[in-house]
Write an enzyme that holds these catalytic residues in place. Sequence first.
Site, PDB file in Angstrom:
ATOM      1  N   GLU A  94     -48.491  27.768 -25.772  1.00 25.03           N
ATOM      2  CA  GLU A  94     -49.942  27.842 -25.899  1.00 25.03           C
ATOM      3  C   GLU A  94     -50.386  29.248 -26.292  1.00 25.03           C
ATOM      4  O   GLU A  94     -51.306  29.430 -27.070  1.00 25.03           O
ATOM      5  CB  GLU A  94     -50.570  27.479 -24.551  1.00 25.03           C
ATOM      6  CG  GLU A  94     -52.075  27.637 -24.483  1.00 25.03           C
ATOM      7  CD  GLU A  94     -52.653  27.148 -23.169  1.00 25.03           C
ATOM      8  OE1 GLU A  94     -51.942  27.197 -22.148  1.00 25.03           O
ATOM      9  OE2 GLU A  94     -53.815  26.709 -23.168  1.00 25.03           O
ATOM     10  N   GLU A 151     -54.623  18.653 -17.376  1.00 23.38           N
ATOM     11  CA  GLU A 151     -55.561  18.714 -18.489  1.00 23.38           C
ATOM     12  C   GLU A 151     -55.301  17.520 -19.414  1.00 23.38           C
ATOM     13  O   GLU A 151     -55.963  16.523 -19.317  1.00 23.38           O
ATOM     14  CB  GLU A 151     -55.411  20.055 -19.220  1.00 23.38           C
ATOM     15  CG  GLU A 151     -56.514  20.272 -20.225  1.00 23.38           C
ATOM     16  CD  GLU A 151     -56.955  21.727 -20.330  1.00 23.38           C
ATOM     17  OE1 GLU A 151     -56.449  22.566 -19.582  1.00 23.38           O
ATOM     18  OE2 GLU A 151     -57.821  21.993 -21.168  1.00 23.38           O
TER      19      GLU A 151
HETATM   20  C1  BGC Z   1     -56.849  23.674 -23.854  1.00 28.23           C
HETATM   21  C2  BGC Z   1     -56.897  23.984 -25.315  1.00 28.23           C
HETATM   22  C3  BGC Z   1     -58.291  23.774 -25.780  1.00 28.23           C
HETATM   23  C4  BGC Z   1     -59.088  24.829 -25.055  1.00 28.23           C
HETATM   24  C5  BGC Z   1     -60.519  24.967 -25.441  1.00 28.23           C
HETATM   25  C6  BGC Z   1     -57.680  24.690 -23.161  1.00 28.23           C
HETATM   26  O1  BGC Z   1     -57.672  24.581 -21.808  1.00 28.23           O
HETATM   27  O2  BGC Z   1     -55.564  23.613 -23.367  1.00 28.23           O
HETATM   28  O3  BGC Z   1     -55.852  23.676 -26.060  1.00 28.23           O
HETATM   29  O4  BGC Z   1     -58.505  23.723 -27.128  1.00 28.23           O
HETATM   30  O5  BGC Z   1     -58.992  24.692 -23.657  1.00 28.23           O
HETATM   31  O6  BGC Z   1     -60.739  26.251 -25.553  1.00 28.23           O
END
Ligand code: BGC
Length: 909
Positions: free
Chosen positions: A757, A493
Site C-alpha cells: 500500500e 476494510e
Molecule cells: C484505502 C485506500 C483508499 C483510501 C482512501 C484507504 O484506507 O485502503 O486504498 O483509496 O483509504 O484514501
Amino acid sequence: MHAENHGTLSAYDLRTEYRTTPIGIGETAPRFSWRLSSETRGARQTGYRITVHVVSFLSDSSTSLVWDSGWQLGDDNLVVYSGSPLVSTSRYLWYLELRDEHDDEFASGDSWFEAGLLSPTDYQAVWIQRDTRAWSNPVEPPQDYSPSAATRRIPPSRYFRGEFTTFTKTVTRARIYATAHGLYELYLNGGRVGDHELAPGWTDYNDRVLYQSFDVTDRLRLGKNAVGIILSEGWWSGYIGSDRKKQGYHYGEVTEAWAQLMVEYSDGSRQTFGTDGSWLDANGPVVYSDLFMGEYVDARRDLGDWTSPDFDASGWIHALGRPGDLETLTAMIDEPIRAIEKLPVVSVNRFEDAWILDFGQNLAGRVRFVFRNEEVGTKIRVRYGEVLQESGALYTENLRTSEATDYYITAGGPLEIFEPKFTSHGFRYAEIVGVTTAPDLASATAVALRNDIPWTGTLETSDATINQLERNIRWGQRSNFQAVPIDCPQRDERLGWMADAQVFFPTSAYNADVASFFTRWLGDVRYAQSAEGSFSDVAPKITILTDGAPAWGDAGVIIPWELYKMYGDARVLEVSYDSMRRWIDFLELNNPDLIWSRRYGNHYGDWLQIDALTPRDVLATAYFAHSTELVSEAARALGKELEAEHYSELAGRIKAAFRNHFVDPEGRITGDTQTDYLMALKFRLLPESETATLAKHLIRTIEEHGGRLTTGFVGVALLCPVLCDIGRPDLAFTLLQREDYPSWIYSIRQGATTIWERWDAFTQEHGFQSARMNSFNHYALGSIGEWLYRYVAGIDQTVASTAFRELSIAPNVGGTLTSVTAGYETPNGLVKSSWQREGSRFTLAVEVPPGSTARVTIPSDIREKVFEGGAEIGKQAGLSSIKVGEANVSLTVASGRYSFESVLPGTVG
Ligand code: BGC
C-alpha cells in the site's frame, strides 16, 4: 452449403456474455463473441452469420431456429442477439459461420447458453431463515473459549435441509438456482453442488442479489432427494468496512437462503421445488463464521450425512419461510469466486508455543489443514498474518480490528481435514497453536480465493526483478479481485475503493478479461450515485457516505470509458452514460467558476504521495477537466453529437480556468509537484505549445528529489507513461529499476511478494509503517503494469481504435533490459510482441490477429537497416506507409506474424 475454407481463418473462444457455455443468463439480448486466429498474413473476417436454435429436451432432442442473423458484412465479433424472445431456463445452441478475405464462407464453430429466470413469475421459492420463536437460545456462542466481543455477536451458521420426491419418469434436465442473504454452500444428495466460494459474492444487496445456476441433472435420484444449504453472514450481516460505529449488519440482521430446483422430464413435464417452511434447520459444526473475524468449527458437532436422502432429521426445527423480497434477485453476471491457486508450505518454524507456516506468497484466502491423530476436543487456533516481526512472531497489528483467527475443535481420529468455508484472510503466514504433532510441509495448503477471471496477458523480461514485480502485480490482482475490486484483503476494510480501481483498471485488463467483472461492479457504482449526481468513494456504498472525492468519484466516468475502449463494449457505455453525464453536471453546478473546490467530500489528494503535496484544488480541477472530456468522447461514441459538443466546450473552459488559476507565467503549476505536471500532460490541460515547458518542469521536480518519484496513488499511474510520451523513456526505466526507497523494486528487495500500500510499508531504518494503515497487499501502486504492457512490450492501440482493432506496437528499449516477451488476448485474438537487443542489433517479433492492423514502430534511424523476414522493408510485400522518424521507422502491417530486425539508433559509428 459452404464453399471450402481455403484460408486458415478460424474462430475460438466462442462466448455468450463473455462466458463460455453459461447457464442462467439474465440478459434478454445476450451478446455473442469470438476471437480469431490464422496462419496466413492478411487473413480477416469479412462477414459472419449466426443462427440460434432453441433445444428441446424431449426425447427427440430436436431444435428449432429462433434467430438467423443472415450474412452480415464486416468484422464485427460482439453481436447482440435479436431473435424471438428468450424463454426462461431454455437452452440455446448457436452456430457461427464466417466469411474470410477470399469471400469463402464456412462453418466456424458452435456454442450454447441457457437462459435464467427471466420473468417475475419464475420465482416460486421463498426466503427461509432461522425461526427464532422455535429456538430457546437465539444465539449460542461457543462455551469452550473466551470469545472476543466481536465474535460473540456472530450467530451460528445455519444448516437447512429440504426434501423432495421426483416423478417416476426419466429426468432430462435438472437445475438449481440459488442465492442467499449471507453466504451459502449448496449440497444435494450427500455431495457439494458447484465450486463457487463465498457465493453469491458482493453486490449492493439493496439493489441486486445475484443468484447462481447449477446443472444437477446427473445428481438426482429416483424418488426421494435431499438438498442442503449451509448459511453464514458474509457481506450481508457480517463485519465489513472500518467504521467502528457500523462494521456489520449493513444489509440485514438475519441471514436467509433461497433455492429453487427445476426438474424436466422426457415427456416435457416439469416439477419445481424450492425453499419454504417445510425445510428444516439445525446447528452444525460451523459455530460462527465471518469474513473479518474468522471461522469457528467444532467438528464434534458434525451432523453426519445430513444432505443424503436417507438421513434422519428428527429433532431438526422448521425453518421460517418468508415470502416477498424477490425483486432484487438477478442472474449472476460474471464468473464466481473459486478456490483456484493452491500453494504448499515452504517452511515451518517454532515460535514460543506456536508453529508458523510460511507459504512463500502473500495471498487472499485460507488454509486447508490436515490433522492426524489429535485427541477429541483438542482446540486448535490459527491466526493469519502477512509478515513476521523480527523476533519471528506473527505480525497482526496492521489487520486492525480484523481478528483473522480460525478455531477448530477436533473430533479425534486418524485424519481430519479443516478448511474454513465462509471467511477469507490476507496472509503469507499461518500461526497454529494447539496441535500435538508438529506440522510438516504436507500438513497444510494455502487456498487462494478470487473471481475466476481468465488471464489474457503474459509478460516476461530478461530481468528477474522486473519479472518478480510483474508477479507481485498479478498477485495483487488475484488477492483483491474478490467479489468486487477491493483495496486490500486483510485488514478491517476490504472495500471497493474507486480510485484504486480506476488507476489499476488498465493493468488488470491487460492481465485478465475483466469485462464482465467490472460490468457487474459498475452496477454498484451507478447505484451508489446520489440523487444530486455525486458518485461515491466506495462501491457498494457502505460506511463512507460523503460525496465522491476527486479521482475516486471520477472512476464512475473513467472505468466505463476505458472498458469501452479496451473491449469495444458499447453496452456498458450506453448503460453508464447518463450517470457519467450527471456527475459532471453535479460538479459544474456546485463549482460554477469551474475550479472544483466545493463538494469534494473526503478529498484524499494524491493519496500517500511522499515529500510532495499536490494541492487539492489542482488535483480536483484536473480530474474535472479529464472526466468532462471523457464524457464528451463517450457522447460522441454513442452518436450524441450535441452533448459531445457541450461537454467538449465545457472541458475547454475548465482547462482555461485551470490555467488561469494555477499556472504562473513560467509555466509552474501551484504546488509544483510531479503529479501536477503529470496530470497536466496526460490530460492535455494546457495548449500543446506549452507541452515542452510542462515536460521541463516535470523533469525538474524529479531531479529536485534526487531522481526519485514523489507520486501517490493518483500520480503514479501516469508517471512512466508520461515520461515516455515526452521522449524520456530513459528516465522511466531509471525509476523502474531504482532499488532504493521509494521505488517498486525497494519492496521486492525487502522480500515483497505483492504490491504494498505504501512505498515505505517496511524500511530497514524505521521498520513497519504505522499499523493504523499498512497493507502489504494493495494493488494501486501496481498500476505500473499498464506501462510494462503498453510501453515496454509496446502492445497498445491507436487513439481512435477500440478493442485493439488498430494496434500500435511500439516498444521502448531501455534500462538494462535485453529482452521482453509479451502476449495479450485482445477481443479480436492474440497479439504478441517480443523484442531482443544484442549490442546494437534489435529484433522484434510481432503477431497481429486477423482483422486487426498494426502500426509497428521499430527503433532505428536508418531505413535501409530495417529488415523484415530477412529482406529490406521497402522490398517486402504487406508492409505499408513506411515512415522514417528521428529515432525510429514505422510501418503498417495487416494480420499475421512478422519478424523485424534493425540497428538501434546511435549505435552505428
Ligand atoms: C484505502 C485506500 C483508499 C483510501 C482512501 C484507504 O484506507 O485502503 O486504498 O483509496 O483509504 O484514501
